[in-house]
Design an enzyme around this catalytic site. Sequence first.
Site, short mmCIF file in Angstrom:
data_model
loop_
_atom_site.label_atom_id
_atom_site.label_comp_id
_atom_site.label_asym_id
_atom_site.label_seq_id
_atom_site.Cartn_x
_atom_site.Cartn_y
_atom_site.Cartn_z
N GLY A 266 -1.06 -1.09 -7.08
CA GLY A 266 -1.79 -1.29 -5.82
C GLY A 266 -1.60 -0.17 -4.82
N VAL A 267 -2.08 -0.44 -3.60
CA VAL A 267 -2.01 0.58 -2.54
C VAL A 267 -0.78 0.36 -1.67
CG1 VAL A 267 -4.46 1.03 -2.34
CG2 VAL A 267 -3.48 -0.86 -1.05
N GLY A 268 -0.42 1.41 -0.94
CA GLY A 268 0.63 1.26 0.08
C GLY A 268 1.98 1.73 -0.40
N SER A 269 2.92 1.61 0.52
CA SER A 269 4.25 2.16 0.29
C SER A 269 5.01 1.42 -0.80
CB SER A 269 5.05 2.09 1.60
OG SER A 269 4.39 2.83 2.59
N VAL A 270 4.89 0.09 -0.81
CA VAL A 270 5.65 -0.69 -1.80
C VAL A 270 5.18 -0.31 -3.20
CG1 VAL A 270 6.06 -3.02 -2.68
CG2 VAL A 270 6.12 -2.60 -0.21
N GLU A 291 -6.72 2.10 -9.65
CA GLU A 291 -7.71 2.35 -8.62
C GLU A 291 -7.33 3.60 -7.83
OE1 GLU A 291 -8.90 -1.15 -6.06
OE2 GLU A 291 -7.76 0.08 -4.67
N ASN A 381 -5.70 -5.47 6.01
CA ASN A 381 -6.59 -4.47 5.40
C ASN A 381 -7.76 -5.14 4.69
OD1 ASN A 381 -4.73 -2.53 6.20
ND2 ASN A 381 -3.61 -2.63 4.27
N GLY A 385 -8.80 -4.01 -4.44
CA GLY A 385 -9.08 -4.25 -5.86
C GLY A 385 -8.11 -5.23 -6.47
N1 COA Z 1 4.35 -11.59 7.28
C1 COA Z 1 3.90 -10.83 8.30
N2 COA Z 1 3.73 -9.50 8.21
C2 COA Z 1 4.05 -8.91 7.03
C3 COA Z 1 4.54 -9.63 5.93
C4 COA Z 1 4.68 -11.04 6.09
N3 COA Z 1 5.13 -11.78 5.10
N4 COA Z 1 4.76 -8.77 4.92
C5 COA Z 1 4.43 -7.56 5.36
N5 COA Z 1 4.00 -7.63 6.62
C6 COA Z 1 3.54 -6.53 7.48
C7 COA Z 1 4.59 -5.43 7.56
O1 COA Z 1 5.57 -5.74 8.53
C8 COA Z 1 3.75 -4.25 7.94
O2 COA Z 1 3.39 -4.38 9.30
P1 COA Z 1 3.29 -3.13 10.30
O3 COA Z 1 2.14 -2.30 9.76
O4 COA Z 1 3.00 -3.76 11.61
O5 COA Z 1 4.59 -2.43 10.19
C9 COA Z 1 2.47 -4.48 7.12
O6 COA Z 1 2.43 -5.88 6.85
C10 COA Z 1 2.42 -3.70 5.80
O7 COA Z 1 3.54 -4.04 5.05
P2 COA Z 1 4.41 -2.96 4.24
O8 COA Z 1 5.68 -3.62 3.88
O9 COA Z 1 4.46 -1.68 4.98
O10 COA Z 1 3.62 -2.84 2.86
P3 COA Z 1 2.52 -1.91 2.25
O11 COA Z 1 2.25 -0.63 2.97
O12 COA Z 1 2.95 -1.78 0.84
O13 COA Z 1 1.19 -2.81 2.35
C11 COA Z 1 -0.25 -4.69 1.92
C12 COA Z 1 1.18 -4.12 1.87
C13 COA Z 1 -0.24 -6.07 1.29
C14 COA Z 1 -0.74 -4.77 3.36
C15 COA Z 1 -1.17 -3.69 1.12
O14 COA Z 1 -0.66 -3.54 -0.18
C16 COA Z 1 -2.60 -4.20 1.03
O15 COA Z 1 -3.41 -3.97 1.91
N6 COA Z 1 -2.90 -4.94 -0.06
C17 COA Z 1 -4.21 -5.52 -0.26
C18 COA Z 1 -5.11 -4.64 -1.04
C19 COA Z 1 -4.60 -4.40 -2.43
O16 COA Z 1 -3.78 -5.10 -2.97
N7 COA Z 1 -5.11 -3.38 -3.05
C20 COA Z 1 -4.69 -3.01 -4.38
C21 COA Z 1 -5.85 -2.53 -5.08
S1 COA Z 1 -5.63 -1.80 -6.61
#
Ligand code: COA
Length: 504
Positions: A266-270, A291, A381, A385
């Site tokens: 997936g996307v993002g830091s994790v 993706e 966001n 995908g």
């Molecule tokens: N409750 C409230 N907020 C939460 C949370 C929870 N359980 N878990 C994470 N967050 C917040 C974090 O604190 C962070 O907030 P900030 O931007 O204010 O600092 C934000 O969500 C992002 O979390 P982070 O730990 O930095 O993770 P990330 O950069 O890996 O993003 C998603 C995680 C879920 C937001 C991101 O993966 C996403 O948009 N996923 C949906 C789309 C997807 O899965 N695409 C894959 C396609 S192949």
Amino acid sequence: MDKERLRCEKLIGKVVSAEQAAALIKDGMNVGTSGFTPAGYPKAVPLALAKRVKETGEKLKINLLTGASVGDELDGAWARAGIVNKRIPYQTSNDMRKSLNDPAGVQYQDLHLSHLAQQVRYGFFGTMDIAIVEACAITKEGHIVPTTSLGNSPAFVKEAKQVIVEINTSQPLALEGMHDVYIPNDPPNREPIPITKPEQRIGTPYIECGPDKIAAIVFTDIKDGVRPLAPLDDESRAMAKNLLGFFDQEVKAGRLPANLLPLQSGVGSVANAVLAGLVESELKDLSFYSEVIQDAALDCIDAGKFRICSGTSMTPSQEGLERFYEKIDHYKKYILLRPQEISNNPEVARRLGVISMNTAIEVDIYGHVNSTHIMGTRMMNGIGGSGDFTRNAYISIFLTGSRAKDGDISSIVPMCAHIDHTEHDVQVIVTEIGVADLRNKSPREKALEIINNCAHPDYRPMLLDYYERAVKSLGKDRCHTPHIVSEALSWHDRFVKTGSMKIK
Ligand code: COA
């Protein structure tokens, strides 16, 4: 005139300024643009349009359709100028996010990313008035050579009445040849998509267009506004370790081959951090049918782990992008960019047996996943995908830290406040604490597996207490999925009211 980039003589007279091209965009139009996770999106024309509206006070509202998220020159500038009526299908911009969470702001339709191209062709959004596509070149025949993403551009160009091309000279010409453009026929004439291996090419290296449809060409050199990725920390390293342990167990049990099956991440830091874990592993000859291609995918190529890396977009950090440009001829041997309806195609994902690995915001004790809504109402966001892959994966995995916001939030909750992926689709949960394997388990078995293996010790007793009280309170005939419905979301309420899910 750069004849290496604009090779079609017939189109030379169509080169205009960004302002002239933006003048084609009128109130009420549907505008489809290139771009996928701040890569390969148009920049000069969107900026010119936002400037015009700001300076003239013109009343203009348009519907913006893209591949996925785009950079600040588009989502940010248009959100700030207040010119977006509807936004589809995914975004990550702070200003766009602010607007779509505002009842007086943008209407946002969060859509599975593989769905949009075909729905545009089906006519579900009306006419596609204008497509704006970033290119590194236009061929002699007037076809478009895309840049760092493919996204929905082929479908937008096919359906659009007029096309504006931004030739971006900051994008190396060496990108040419990296794309594989294929548009399926639509029902009742759809045929199987002929991909049986992640490395297979089935289309053309350009987007078919032709000179007549191109209404304007703008030259620009504004770079992709890629986003930084968080550095690897102990939590993400622990998640990666747990995931690799799970793979090891599956290989030993004969449920996966030694080189696994095509990976999706997936996307993002994790997601990036977890993929980085593969670099240190013993695994080899891996393939990637995904993706987005982030920094860790480049690391995996460099470490000789990936045989092939198929996606729809190059989305590294600034350093990653520089590294990619520097050694583009090397990476080109491994990377293939496809339209998102192919990279994320459910038929192909299921045929290849993709292992999906996406990030959750929260997971509940029965295995439902929230990927999109903070505290159930605030859009982060979008689903992206994740649903395309999860529903069709060989094994579907979700990763999340067990806690968020410095420990004040448990990412494992009794009931998700919003659900994107249901218990029927989610098979494995991984946190830094451990792995919950939900396959071959009933809801009550899943609950104990998730609480015991994935919840943080700070919250585990509270979750066990909730589950046990739910079982007790329901009695014999209502206990398939034990919940105290009136209490289930009180965890979220407690955070909203007190700033922590912990009982004080
Ligand atoms: N409750 C409230 N907020 C939460 C949370 C929870 N359980 N878990 C994470 N967050 C917040 C974090 O604190 C962070 O907030 P900030 O931007 O204010 O600092 C934000 O969500 C992002 O979390 P982070 O730990 O930095 O993770 P990330 O950069 O890996 O993003 C998603 C995680 C879920 C937001 C991101 O993966 C996403 O948009 N996923 C949906 C789309 C997807 O899965 N695409 C894959 C396609 S192949």
